[in-house]
Design an enzyme around this catalytic site. Structure first.
Site, PDB file in Angstrom:
ATOM      1  CG  HIS A   1      -1.987  -1.059   1.142  1.00 42.34           C
ATOM      2  ND1 HIS A   1      -2.922  -1.128   0.138  1.00 42.34           N
ATOM      3  CD2 HIS A   1      -2.230  -2.114   1.965  1.00 42.34           C
ATOM      4  CE1 HIS A   1      -3.712  -2.179   0.340  1.00 42.34           C
ATOM      5  NE2 HIS A   1      -3.314  -2.793   1.437  1.00 42.34           N
TER       6      HIS A   1
ATOM      7  CD  GLU B   1      -4.780  -8.863   4.342  1.00 41.26           C
ATOM      8  OE1 GLU B   1      -4.824  -7.790   4.977  1.00 41.26           O
ATOM      9  OE2 GLU B   1      -3.992  -9.051   3.391  1.00 41.26           O
TER      10      GLU B   1
END
Length: 256
Positions: A46, A148
């Site tokens: 990210h 996740e």
């Protein structure tokens, strides 16, 4: 400077504290080390930067005494960041034991794995003269499975049983999105899921890395204590962006 391995974080005699690095500024790494953090996760998934930036952040970690971990965009980056000097790789979105096993293999040289071999990499001082010694040194590195997603949650016990994993990292924010809860990482369903992940890791003796998102000290302490009760040994606190923006907000509120 000496490079610290991931194992150092498990031998501190206390919980290890780290954060996420999403801003490619070595000066911020300097400050993390000066303020007593133990590690950071350089975020290539990210963060808006590339491998050259990440390598310089690993250098800064070495100089600051931090253990440099690195989240990669996909498994194809595992060997690259280990060659550049990461001490361990955070593999995002691990949803099956097969994915976990493939990631472990990508961190190991043949005949035990699929990692590409090159004698001219930073991890080997750019010219490796003793390949067996380099292989032995790199064996301390490996993969942290970041679970996740809803699929990963359903398979978390099998994922944790994957031979060769260094640790399990829980990902409540992404999980909340995967479960249709729109980022509500404190939702009771997510809290229950976090307990299941922790139990799965503890059942096989796999170190557990817990997230502490909230910049409010009282809420951060609550999250820390909840994860401690679940058996967490390492805590990834906020991100560099959260820490900076929360400090700016406090100063702005105090001076307006």
């Amino acid at each position: 400077m000496p490079r610290r391995p991931f194992a150092d974080l498990l031998a501190l005699g206390r919980p290890a504290l780290g954060t996420w690095t999403q801003v490619p500024a070595p000066e911020l790494i300097d400050m993390l080390g000066a303020e007593g953090l133990d590690y950071t996760v350089v975020d290539l998934e990210h963060g808006a930067f590339d491998l050259r930036d990440a390598e310089n952040l690993f250098r800064a970690c070495d100089a600051a005494g931090l253990v440099p971990l690195c989240r990669v965009p996909d498994a194809g980056w595992i060997g690259r960041v280990l060659d550049a000097g990461a001490a361990a790789v955070v593999m995002p979105g691990v949803a099956t034991p097969g994915q976990a096993a493939a990631a472990v293999a990508a961190a190991r040289f043949a005949p035990d794995g699929t990692r590409g071999a090159c004698p001219c990499v930073r991890a080997g001082a750019h010219f490796i003269r003793d390949w067996p010694a380099h292989v032995a040194a790199e064996a301390s590195k490996g993969v942290i499975a970041l679970v996740e997603t809803a699929e990963g949650l359903e398979n978390v016990e099998a994922i944790c049983a994957t031979p060769g994993l260094l640790a399990l990292m829980a990902g409540p924010f992404d999980l909340s999105v995967s479960l249709g809860l729109a980022g509500d990482y404190r939702h009771p369903r997510v809290e229950t899921a976090m307990g299941r992940m922790a139990a799965a890791a503890c059942a096989v003796g796999l170190p557990l890395i817990a997230p502490v998102f909230d910049p409010d000290p009282a809420e951060a302490r609550r999250q820390h204590d909840a994860w401690t009760a679940r058996g967490a040994a390492l805590f990834t606190v906020a991100t560099d962006k959260i820490l900076f923006s929360s400090a700016v907000r406090r100063y702005a509120a105090a001076l307006r």
